[in-house]
Design a protein around this motif. Structure first.
Motif, PDB file in Angstrom:
ATOM      1  N   UNK A 279       0.822  -1.217   0.000  1.00 19.19           N
ATOM      2  CA  UNK A 279       0.000   0.000   0.000  1.00 19.19           C
ATOM      3  C   UNK A 279       0.856   1.267   0.000  1.00 19.19           C
ATOM      4  N   UNK A 280       1.963   1.236   0.746  1.00 20.77           N
ATOM      5  CA  UNK A 280       2.806   2.431   0.829  1.00 20.77           C
ATOM      6  C   UNK A 280       3.398   2.773  -0.539  1.00 20.77           C
ATOM      7  N   UNK A 281       3.811   1.756  -1.281  1.00 23.13           N
ATOM      8  CA  UNK A 281       4.401   1.989  -2.603  1.00 23.13           C
ATOM      9  C   UNK A 281       3.356   2.549  -3.562  1.00 23.13           C
ATOM     10  N   UNK A 282       2.132   2.011  -3.497  1.00 20.97           N
ATOM     11  CA  UNK A 282       1.079   2.525  -4.383  1.00 20.97           C
ATOM     12  C   UNK A 282       0.721   3.963  -4.014  1.00 20.97           C
ATOM     13  N   UNK A 283       0.696   4.250  -2.711  1.00 23.40           N
ATOM     14  CA  UNK A 283       0.392   5.620  -2.283  1.00 23.40           C
ATOM     15  C   UNK A 283       1.442   6.568  -2.825  1.00 23.40           C
ATOM     16  N   UNK A 284       2.697   6.163  -2.745  1.00 24.43           N
ATOM     17  CA  UNK A 284       3.770   7.041  -3.207  1.00 24.43           C
ATOM     18  C   UNK A 284       3.747   7.201  -4.720  1.00 24.43           C
ATOM     19  N   UNK A 285       3.205   6.195  -5.405  1.00 25.17           N
ATOM     20  CA  UNK A 285       3.084   6.304  -6.863  1.00 25.17           C
ATOM     21  C   UNK A 285       1.932   7.218  -7.258  1.00 25.17           C
ATOM     22  N   UNK A 286       1.108   7.637  -6.267  1.00 24.10           N
ATOM     23  CA  UNK A 286       0.069   8.611  -6.565  1.00 24.10           C
ATOM     24  C   UNK A 286      -1.356   8.095  -6.466  1.00 24.10           C
ATOM     25  N   UNK A 287      -1.544   7.003  -5.737  1.00 23.38           N
ATOM     26  CA  UNK A 287      -2.887   6.468  -5.542  1.00 23.38           C
ATOM     27  C   UNK A 287      -3.324   6.871  -4.134  1.00 23.38           C
ATOM     28  N   UNK A 288      -4.217   7.868  -4.056  1.00 18.55           N
ATOM     29  CA  UNK A 288      -4.598   8.388  -2.743  1.00 18.55           C
ATOM     30  C   UNK A 288      -5.934   7.805  -2.337  1.00 18.55           C
ATOM     31  N   UNK A 289      -6.054   7.506  -1.076  1.00 15.98           N
ATOM     32  CA  UNK A 289      -7.245   6.807  -0.630  1.00 15.98           C
ATOM     33  C   UNK A 289      -7.801   7.483   0.601  1.00 15.98           C
ATOM     34  N   UNK A 290      -9.136   7.537   0.697  1.00 14.65           N
ATOM     35  CA  UNK A 290      -9.757   7.948   1.952  1.00 14.65           C
ATOM     36  C   UNK A 290     -10.561   6.768   2.460  1.00 14.65           C
ATOM     37  N   UNK A 291     -10.917   6.833   3.730  1.00 14.57           N
ATOM     38  CA  UNK A 291     -11.481   5.656   4.374  1.00 14.57           C
ATOM     39  C   UNK A 291     -12.961   5.839   4.694  1.00 14.57           C
ATOM     40  N   UNK A 292     -13.665   4.715   4.695  1.00 13.69           N
ATOM     41  CA  UNK A 292     -15.094   4.700   5.005  1.00 13.69           C
ATOM     42  C   UNK A 292     -15.330   5.262   6.404  1.00 13.69           C
ATOM     43  N   UNK A 293     -14.505   4.796   7.350  1.00 13.66           N
ATOM     44  CA  UNK A 293     -14.554   5.342   8.699  1.00 13.66           C
ATOM     45  C   UNK A 293     -13.371   6.293   8.815  1.00 13.66           C
ATOM     46  N   UNK A 294     -13.632   7.516   9.243  1.00 16.05           N
ATOM     47  CA  UNK A 294     -12.580   8.529   9.261  1.00 16.05           C
ATOM     48  C   UNK A 294     -11.331   7.995   9.917  1.00 16.05           C
ATOM     49  N   UNK A 295     -10.220   8.145   9.254  1.00 16.68           N
ATOM     50  CA  UNK A 295      -8.993   7.582   9.755  1.00 16.68           C
ATOM     51  C   UNK A 295      -7.905   8.639   9.660  1.00 16.68           C
ATOM     52  N   UNK A 296      -7.747   9.382  10.736  1.00 16.03           N
ATOM     53  CA  UNK A 296      -6.704  10.401  10.790  1.00 16.03           C
ATOM     54  C   UNK A 296      -5.923  10.177  12.077  1.00 16.03           C
ATOM     55  N   UNK A 297      -4.920  11.027  12.332  1.00 22.39           N
ATOM     56  CA  UNK A 297      -4.145  10.897  13.566  1.00 22.39           C
ATOM     57  C   UNK A 297      -4.835  11.758  14.627  1.00 22.39           C
ATOM     58  N   UNK A 298      -5.563  11.136  15.556  1.00 24.70           N
ATOM     59  CA  UNK A 298      -6.472  11.898  16.428  1.00 24.70           C
ATOM     60  C   UNK A 298      -5.780  12.929  17.318  1.00 24.70           C
ATOM     61  N   UNK A 299      -4.540  12.656  17.773  1.00 28.43           N
ATOM     62  CA  UNK A 299      -3.874  13.588  18.690  1.00 28.43           C
ATOM     63  C   UNK A 299      -3.178  14.732  17.957  1.00 28.43           C
TER      64      UNK A 299
END
Lengths: 328, 249
Positions: free
Chosen positions: B74-94
């Motif tokens: 997944x990390x390699x695909x993200x770096x190649x430019x495939x951006x994804x958002x999640x069904x359940x909000x997934x961010x860094x809460x703090x």
């Protein structure tokens, strides 16, 4: 730069740690200087663990391994040098040394290599399994030391003279305190720098939401492994200093009790607080000597305090002191 | 026909006896929003996860920007430019909004092993982050921790983080989930404009939004794509009406 309440509390903690041995020196009380040195050393071990445990979210129950490895490297090098026995004699000769400036980097590198292996294997898991694996590895090293006769086995290894530092008389307790304290400050500064850097930002992200990291192109494994190794190296340096303080190493430094103690410094003082482990180690030693006078079961009372901290003040002592009115 | 950025051929995935993805082929073209709809349990999320690289397909190929990526993580695909958002909000809460987006910018730059300079005073990180925050409609909220954001704001933060990857395609998994009609109305123009940055493969339950946004729609039922076409074609398709839009039509 704005001065936060934590900065004030941190300065007070450090000032206290400096004041105690200086006053003790004036009063001709070397025992108290040794206690303060012990606090500085334990704090350094805790600052190391805090990087993995607090900032990295890696609950390592095996940091005694690195503390002990630092100690054994120091003891082995020093005893070989004292006995004029080469460590290795073959095609070339490797001698022991009593120079702290040589011993420290060797201790750090050896512990770092162990941490790479232990970390790479343990980080394939997470949660309880990670805790158990780090514990298992450190206990393996502990039992190895117990059954290794060359360096004292169960009885440990004494080396009769403190190692040397250029231009400073290390037999003077206050001088040795300054050396340990300086290294502690350097470690705290390094921690502060790391946690604010790009690496620190990514590490905190991996702690909070490791699954999310992959989707922004970052692999948490390498972040975790890196911080695990840095953390182990700092704890190993503390182990080296501790061996030199006592001029003695024993398997007790490698035992899981020690892992637990270092963890207590971090949690008591404040997980993920820069100077949490310093406050924690200070309180621990203080409790050992004040409560210890009244009861052999002082650890029972310390346990109660720890319970209260975990339940009611997850930020530890530093967390309590920096809490603003109105904060929960 | 415009350029195809993402091409999926004959993808299969089974969990035991359950055929979650059966012979799925679809394309995502430059400049479009391609919506993926289907009843619950149709395998939409499973398909998105395979495209993002979180689970491996049993067989089939995924071609992204001209490269076979089905063996990449997944990390390699993200770096190649495939951006994804999640069904359940997934961010860094703090982390604050700014920290979250700076982290994503840093991920896109592929430079997370700097130990010396403070990240939040590095303008190579904060300048683009500010731009993405503004783009996603979160200006003025930079200093708020993600945990303190409203649900809708957190969805916007996800979009800002996806933008930070400077992606060549977006995978948006139910970006409007739980936003309510008012929130969905606010997000619709933001998504519509987003397709000019990069094409979007959109999984969404809100049919009003899908019909308003999509250039093409694929309908997934029991792991199989039963129809692909324009909004009008899908609305008119008898099979789709029977299996999915049935009760609404």
């Amino acid at each position: 730069m704005n001065i936060t309440r934590e900065t004030v509390v941190n300065s007070a903690v450090l000032a206290l740690l400096v004041l105690v041995p200086v006053v003790a020196q004036l009063r001709g009380d070397p025992f108290t200087i040794t206690l303060a040195t012990k606090v500085a050393i334990f704090a350094l071990a805790g600052v190391g663990l805090n990087l993995a445990l607090g900032f990295g979210g890696l609950i390592s129950f095996g940091h005694a391994a690195f503390f002990g490895i630092g100690g054994y490297v120091t003891g082995i090098l020093a005893s070989h040098a004292a006995n004029y026995e080469p460590l290795f004699d073959g095609a070339f000769t490797v001698n022991g040394t009593q120079q702290m400036l040589l011993i420290w980097p060797i201790a750090i590198v050896v512990a770092g290599l162990f941490a790479v292996v232990i970390g790479a294997l343990s980080l394939r898991t997470s949660g309880v399994f990670f805790i158990m694996l780090t514990l298992a590895f450190s206990q393996m090293i502990y039992y190895f030391a117990v059954s290794w006769p060359s360096y004292g086995g169960e009885d440990g290894l004494s080396f009769y003279t403190r190692n040397q530092f250029p231009e400073l008389n290390m037999f003077d307790p206050l001088n040795y305190f300054w050396v340990c304290f300086t290294l502690l400050i350097l470690a705290v500064g390094l921690s502060a720098m790391i946690t604010r850097s790009r690496f620190g930002l990514a590490l905190g992200g991996a702690r909070q939401n490791p699954q999310r990291m992959a989707s922004i192109g970052i692999r948490p494994f390498w972040l975790s492994l890196t911080i695990f190794v840095i953390s182990a190296m700092m704890t190993a340096l503390a182990g080296s200093l501790y061996a030199d303080l006592n001029r003695f190493v024993s398997p007790a430094m490698l035992n899981w009790h020690m892992s637990g103690e270092i963890m207590v410094f971090v949690i008591l003082g404040g997980n993920r607080r820069l100077l949490g482990p310093v406050a924690g180690a200070g309180l621990y030693i203080l409790a050992e000597h004040l409560l210890g006078q009244f009861s052999d079961y002082w650890q029972f009372f310390l346990g109660l305090v720890l319970l209260a901290v975990v339940l009611f003040a997850p930020g530890g002592v530093i967390g309590i002191l920096t809490r603003r009115r109105g904060d929960v | 026909m415009s350029e195809v950025i993402l091409e999926i051929h004959n993808l299969h995935k089974a969990f035991g006896a359950l055929q979650a993805t059966q012979d799925v082929s679809l394309t995502l073209r430059q400049g479009e929003i391609h919506a993926l709809i289907g009843p619950n349990g149709a395998g939409k999320s499973t398909l998105i996860k395979q495209i993002a690289g979180e689970i491996r397909p049993d067989s089939g190929s995924i071609v992204f920007a001209g490269q076979r990526v089905e063996t990449w993580d997944a990390a390699a695909r993200a770096r190649a430019g495939l951006a994804r958002s999640f069904q359940i909000s997934s961010v860094m809460p703090d982390y604050t909004v700014l920290q979250n987006v700076v982290l994503a910018v840093q991920g896109a730059q592929g430079r997370s092993f700097g130990f010396f300079r403070p990240a939040l005073s590095d303008r190579h990180l904060t300048d683009p982050a500010q731009a993405h925050i503004a783009h996603a409609g979160l200006e003025g909220r930079e200093g708020v921790t993600a945990a303190a954001l409203s649900h809708g704001e957190r969805r916007k933060l996800e979009i800002a983080m996806a933008l930070a990857l400077q992606p060549r395609a977006f995978l948006l998994d139910e970006p409007m989930a739980g936003m309510g009609p008012e929130g969905a109305r606010q997000l619709t123009p933001i998504l519509s404009e987003l397709r000019t940055s990069a094409p979007i493969l959109l999984v969404e339950h809100d049919m009003d939004a899908v019909f308003a946004l999509a250039d093409r729609i694929s309908v997934l039922v029991y792991g199989r794509i039963i129809a692909t076409g324009s909004v009008a074609e899908i609305r008119a398709n008898p099979e789709v009406r029977a299996s999915y839009l049935g009760e609404e039509a």
